[in-house]
Structure formats: structure tokens, C-alpha cells
Design an enzyme around this catalytic site. Sequence first.
Site, PDB file in Angstrom:
ATOM      1  CG  ASP A  11       3.250   2.578  19.122  1.00 15.67           C
ATOM      2  OD1 ASP A  11       2.912   2.089  20.201  1.00 15.67           O
ATOM      3  OD2 ASP A  11       2.544   2.504  18.090  1.00 15.67           O
ATOM      4  CE  LYS A  97      -1.000   1.513  18.735  1.00 16.86           C
ATOM      5  NZ  LYS A  97       0.153   1.330  17.835  1.00 16.86           N
ATOM      6  CB  CYS A 141       0.057   5.360  17.106  1.00 19.60           C
ATOM      7  SG  CYS A 141      -0.544   4.724  18.641  1.00 19.60           S
TER       8      CYS A 141
HETATM    9  C1  VGL Z   1       1.702   2.770  13.606  1.00 15.56           C
HETATM   10  C2  VGL Z   1       2.083   2.452  11.384  1.00 15.56           C
HETATM   11  C3  VGL Z   1       1.930   1.106  11.562  1.00 15.56           C
HETATM   12  C4  VGL Z   1       1.610   3.681  14.752  1.00 15.56           C
HETATM   13  C5  VGL Z   1       1.543   1.423  13.791  1.00 15.56           C
HETATM   14  O1  VGL Z   1       1.430   3.167  15.870  1.00 15.56           O
HETATM   15  O2  VGL Z   1       1.726   4.904  14.546  1.00 15.56           O
HETATM   16  N1  VGL Z   1       1.973   3.275  12.405  1.00 15.56           N
HETATM   17  N2  VGL Z   1       1.662   0.605  12.775  1.00 15.56           N
END
Ligand code: VGL
Length: 198
Positions: A11, A97, A141
Site C-alpha cells: 500500500d 485488497k 496492513c
Molecule cells: C489500511 C487503514 C485503512 C492499511 C487500509 O492497509 O494499512 N489502513 N485501510
Amino acid sequence: MKTKKALLIVDVQNDFCPGGALGVPEGDKIIPKINKYIKIFSKDKLPIFATRDWHPVRTRHFKDFGGSWPVHCIQNTRGAAFHPQLKLSPDIILVYKGIDPQKDGYSAFEAEDDRGIDLVRLLKKLGIKEIYIGGLATDYCVKFTALEALKQGFKVKILLDAIQGVNLKPKDSEEAIKLILKKGAKKITLKDLLKKKG
Ligand code: VGL
Ligand code: ZN
């Protein structure tokens, strides 16, 4: 035979970097390090995966629909794009994802490629036994991905110099790293990796 490794970059998207909808403080600082890991894995002809948080407009992940987060990483928007400084090589395998509107989808093990093949199948097809994990965010994540990888029987190396956390509570990242290590992951930095390669 040497254990077959893969790099998993989690991410590294505009919305998780400063200025983004859910900017991780100093989230962009890890990008030069990640680029170095990419170079090493590329040179060794080892697979590199990159995940993208990839949400629909309506999802239970967002505050507006009962979740914890402001709107972020909406599919095909600028916020969901990779950070421009990230140097993805052309052979990188992209997985998405957080697509399911009913789930948070923190773990990369809920991700799939553009043909709908999930990460475990992709890893197994390539004979990967060990995963090097870096990216954003340490306390979400990265944490859930590392824990799931261990549960699935992969060896895990956590890239200590290439992760950064949200820290809704100040110690979240520290505790996430502690937990990942307790469950059996090992930590590594670029320095360690270069030394090991000699
Ligand atoms: C995530 C917060 C919201 C992550 C994803 O992938 O770490 N954190 N959505
Ligand atoms: Zn998200």
C-alpha cells in the site's frame, strides 16, 4: 536449494502518504528504502508483489458506513495510485485488497490480481517460501499481512527500515512489530541484507 523469496510491498499509495486522505506521518520517507529493496530483488530475479488498497465508494470500512476510516483509496482515483516516487519495475505483480464492501480487508492475503487469483495461490505457484514485507501501515496492513503469512506457513522477514505506522495510539506500531516478531517473523534492514549478500 536456497529458500525462494519474494518481496511484498504494501500500500505505498498517495492516500497513505502525507497530504493524502489517510496520510501516515512520514509515510513517504520509506520510499527510497523500498526502491532499494526493489532493485535488489529485481537483480536477483526474485518476484516482487505490490498491493493496493482498492476500495469501492461504499464500504463498511469507511466511517460513513459504520467503519473506522475516512474515505481513502477509492478504485481508480489519484489517492489510490502508487506514490510517484515508488520505482516499480515492469515485472512487478500487482494485487488489490479491500475490494469487498463488507470487510476491512487489511491483510494482503485478501488481495487478488486482476484475474481474481489470490495472493496465496500466486505465491505457491512461484514456489515462494519466504516473504519480505515492507510498506504502509505497520499497525494495520503490514501487521495483518505478516501475521497471516506466518499462519499460512511462510517464513517472514519484516523490513524494519521500510515500514511506517498510523499510530492512532502512540505505541501501535511498536506493539505491532513486537507481536509479529513474537509470532515468528524475523526483522531485517537494508544493511543486514547487503551484508548477508556480501
Ligand atoms: C489500511 C487503514 C485503512 C492499511 C487500509 O492497509 O494499512 N489502513 N485501510
Ligand atoms: Zn483501507
